[in-house]
Enzyme design. Structure first.
Site, mmCIF file in Angstrom:
data_model
loop_
_atom_site.group_PDB
_atom_site.id
_atom_site.type_symbol
_atom_site.label_atom_id
_atom_site.label_comp_id
_atom_site.label_asym_id
_atom_site.label_seq_id
_atom_site.Cartn_x
_atom_site.Cartn_y
_atom_site.Cartn_z
ATOM 1 N N HIS A 208 -9.267 69.317 10.259
ATOM 2 C CA HIS A 208 -8.780 67.998 10.646
ATOM 3 C C HIS A 208 -7.960 68.027 11.933
ATOM 4 C CE1 HIS A 208 -10.254 66.377 6.927
ATOM 5 N NE2 HIS A 208 -9.559 67.246 6.230
ATOM 6 N N ASP B 136 -1.948 68.002 3.423
ATOM 7 C CA ASP B 136 -3.327 68.493 3.553
ATOM 8 C C ASP B 136 -3.475 69.130 4.929
ATOM 9 O OD1 ASP B 136 -6.030 68.954 3.845
ATOM 10 O OD2 ASP B 136 -6.630 67.132 2.807
#
Length: 267
Positions: A176, A171
């Site tokens: 993030h 991911d």
């Protein structure tokens, strides 16, 4: 296309391979300790069922790439996982994905992406601002917090490098890791993947239930607020037959709600 027209659309099939190193890296990324030898030592390895979600991440990503929603503002709303059989230590996962439902929340839409495999069925609920208002149904209500006193009160300490580590499992969304991308998504700084938070909570929940975390058979939870690397989670759990209902909070703010975990308990 309005959002509702995506309902029922197939997202294709994919085969994803993995090896023991990736399964071990995953266990470490979601909070396993070096002492958890059956999660981090290849001679005794059991693969955490939630690892499958890293191999299936292609499906919600494919929906965003197809133009169903703005990938810079859509967020992961909730997750469900049903385990059909244990994952092998290494091998390949054959998966098929589809858009099972699209719910109309007015100012936003929720896309439910289902990934099906011989080993699991997983459902992503993706909250997409600006895609609602197409006249569809609102969808089911979230599970409410139990009124009874909790049976479990647990703590999960996340690590400052946890989001950076979890990204290595596939991911790679910039929000993030990149402060500017996080701000575009409405966050003050990079935040932890919801799936990392959810998997991290299952480790102490399994211990509280007298089970092994690799014996997870069902899991679900709603991502109510962001978790930032280094946050300490307070996890509250209620026994519910064979399952544990749970919530997680950071400094009094609920970050995971409507949680449910069920493990296969061997005696």
């Amino acid at each position: 296309m309005n959002a509702g027209q995506w309902r029922g659309r197939g997202l294709g099939t994919r085969t994803a391979a993995y090896d023991e190193d990736e399964a071990i890296l995953y266990a470490l990324a979601v909070g396993a300790s070096p002492g958890d030898l059956d999660l981090v030592f290849e001679e005794r390895l059991r693969v955490l069922p939630t690892f499958a979600l890293t191999r299936a991440q292609w499906a919600p990503d494919a929906l965003g790439s197809a133009g169903a929603f703005d990938v810079t503002t859509a967020v992961h709303g909730s997750q469900r996982l049903r385990v059909r059989r244990p994952l092998p230590r290494s091998g390949e996962l054959e998966m098929t994905a589809r858009v099972a439902e699209v719910w109309d929340k007015g100012r936003a839409a929720i896309f439910e992406v289902v990934v099906d495999s011989a080993y699991f069925e997983a459902t992503w609920s993706l909250f997409a601002p600006g895609r609602g208002g197409f006249g569809g149904e609102r969808g089911p209500s979230a599970r409410r917090r139990p009124d009874a006193p909790p049976d479990h009160e647990l703590t999960v300490q996340t690590a400052p490098n946890q989001a950076a580590l979890y990204r290595l499992l596939g991911d790679r969304h910039h929000m993030h890791i990149d402060p500017e991308a996080a701000k575009t998504a409405g966050m003050p700084r990079p935040f932890l993947h919801g799936l990392c938070t959810l998997a991290a909570v299952t480790l102490p929940l399994a211990e509280a239930a007298g089970a092994h975390p690799a014996d997870l058979v069902e899991l679900e939870g709603r991502f109510a607020a962001p978790v930032f690397p280094g946050d300490r989670l307070q996890v509250t759990g209620w026994n519910d037959g064979e399952a544990v209902l749970f919530e997680a909070a950071v400094d009094g703010t609920t970050v995971v709600s409507g949680g449910r975990a069920q493990f296969r308990v061997t005696t």
